[in-house]
Design a protein around this motif. Sequence first.
Motif, mmCIF file in Angstrom:
data_model
loop_
_atom_site.group_PDB
_atom_site.id
_atom_site.type_symbol
_atom_site.label_atom_id
_atom_site.label_comp_id
_atom_site.label_asym_id
_atom_site.label_seq_id
_atom_site.Cartn_x
_atom_site.Cartn_y
_atom_site.Cartn_z
ATOM 1 N N PRO A 121 0.805 -1.229 0.000
ATOM 2 C CA PRO A 121 0.000 0.000 0.000
ATOM 3 C C PRO A 121 0.832 1.270 0.000
ATOM 4 C CG PRO A 121 -0.901 -1.603 1.543
ATOM 5 C CD PRO A 121 0.408 -2.140 1.078
ATOM 6 N N ARG A 122 2.012 1.245 0.660
ATOM 7 C CA ARG A 122 2.830 2.457 0.665
ATOM 8 C C ARG A 122 3.400 2.754 -0.719
ATOM 9 N NH1 ARG A 122 6.247 2.604 6.358
ATOM 10 N NH2 ARG A 122 4.488 2.123 7.728
ATOM 11 N N ARG A 123 3.680 1.700 -1.488
ATOM 12 C CA ARG A 123 4.225 1.913 -2.833
ATOM 13 C C ARG A 123 3.175 2.481 -3.777
ATOM 14 N NH1 ARG A 123 5.028 3.318 -6.815
ATOM 15 N NH2 ARG A 123 6.523 2.756 -8.454
ATOM 16 N N ILE A 124 1.914 2.132 -3.594
ATOM 17 C CA ILE A 124 0.869 2.655 -4.480
ATOM 18 C C ILE A 124 0.357 4.010 -4.005
ATOM 19 C CG2 ILE A 124 0.162 0.295 -5.031
ATOM 20 C CD1 ILE A 124 -2.310 0.736 -3.312
ATOM 21 N N LEU A 125 1.032 4.591 -3.004
ATOM 22 C CA LEU A 125 0.589 5.887 -2.501
ATOM 23 C C LEU A 125 0.734 6.977 -3.561
ATOM 24 C CD1 LEU A 125 -0.473 7.426 -0.027
ATOM 25 C CD2 LEU A 125 1.896 7.838 0.643
ATOM 26 N N ARG A 126 1.749 6.886 -4.419
ATOM 27 C CA ARG A 126 1.961 7.933 -5.418
ATOM 28 C C ARG A 126 0.828 7.992 -6.441
ATOM 29 N NH1 ARG A 126 7.661 8.119 -8.340
ATOM 30 N NH2 ARG A 126 6.971 6.071 -9.067
ATOM 31 N N PRO A 127 0.461 6.897 -7.128
ATOM 32 C CA PRO A 127 -0.699 6.997 -8.028
ATOM 33 C C PRO A 127 -2.001 7.274 -7.289
ATOM 34 C CG PRO A 127 0.014 4.723 -7.821
ATOM 35 C CD PRO A 127 1.083 5.563 -7.187
#
Length: 369
Positions: free
Chosen positions: A96-102
């Motif tokens: 979830p932290r990695r998909i925070l940008r999109p």
Amino acid sequence: MPRLDRYLLREFGQATLAALVVLLLVSLGGVFADVLGDVARGRVPAGMMLAQLGLELIRYLPLVLPLGLMIGLLLAVGRLYRDAEMPVLSSIGIGPRRILRPFLMLVLPVVAIIGLCSLWFGPWAKRTSEEMIIAGSRSLLVAGLEPGRFTELPGGGGVVYVGSMSNDGRQLSRIFVYKQEHGRIDVTTARSGTLSFAGRSDRYLTLQDGFRVEGPEAEGRDYRLMRYVSNAMLMPKTQEHRDGEDTQTMTLRELFKDPRREATAQLHYRLASPLLALAFALMAVPLARSSPRQARYGRILIGFLAYLIGTNLMVLGTDRLATGKLPMVLGLWWLELPLLAVAIWMYLRDGRMPRALRPARSGPAKEAR
């Protein structure tokens, strides 16, 4: 991974757009029914129906957009779990932290739009709507009266019939007016009439050469017949016009300068919409976590209930601030800050393995004896 960001942004955006379209269509139907009812009762000029519909829809956007954003994210993330795409991404270290940008690339612009509608465009739409109605009420032609047709006065004040009318709606002929109030009926006829104005929104119908009959609605003989040369009648207002101190139409600068509790409560209400929208969006990602065979609509129901409770608490808190039942120091921060904190905590904790299931760290191996 720009390709992954584009893919996730596209998935989030498509689902959110679909949810917003459905919610806006449903909201448009409700707003259209309200505006059409106001037109039928004479509160809104018939010629301004479409303009009033658009302005009312702008005022509803701060309430519709947060729900559409939350449901769209729930659908998008839920589909990723249902099709086993999220477990695959998690297996290669993308959580979830990695998909925070999109995620933020979609959420922040929508929250900004909600803030603009809540702080500026909504009050502007309400001011413009009232000004258009006041301007339109200066002509009976656009206010709903049509020649050869019985028309109900605003607020159920009676019925008016006009035989003919000039192009500008000011000169009338063959007029019939029926009014009923306080248990008595009042029937007035006139050969001709004119429309005049006083003040900001008061309209007077001046009748010439006619008769007026007044009597009891039920039994009785207390009737009076009068013949007049000129008779001025105050027409009911097209809507309940508020004075210039209405907090819902005030600008941000006016709200900051106004010392009244109502103005401060309105300011907190406008600030609460974008903050709650951000909190609901952050909650959508952990709420959408599910197994491939798990029902997808249960989580949507939970999200909708959270939105419903949060919105009702926002409205209730605004009313209590305006009436003095809540201290002004609290404002609506007692709702916004805890909800944001819970949403951030849920998002950061999403995907973490429980402590009991984490592999234990083994110490240095002892030498075998």
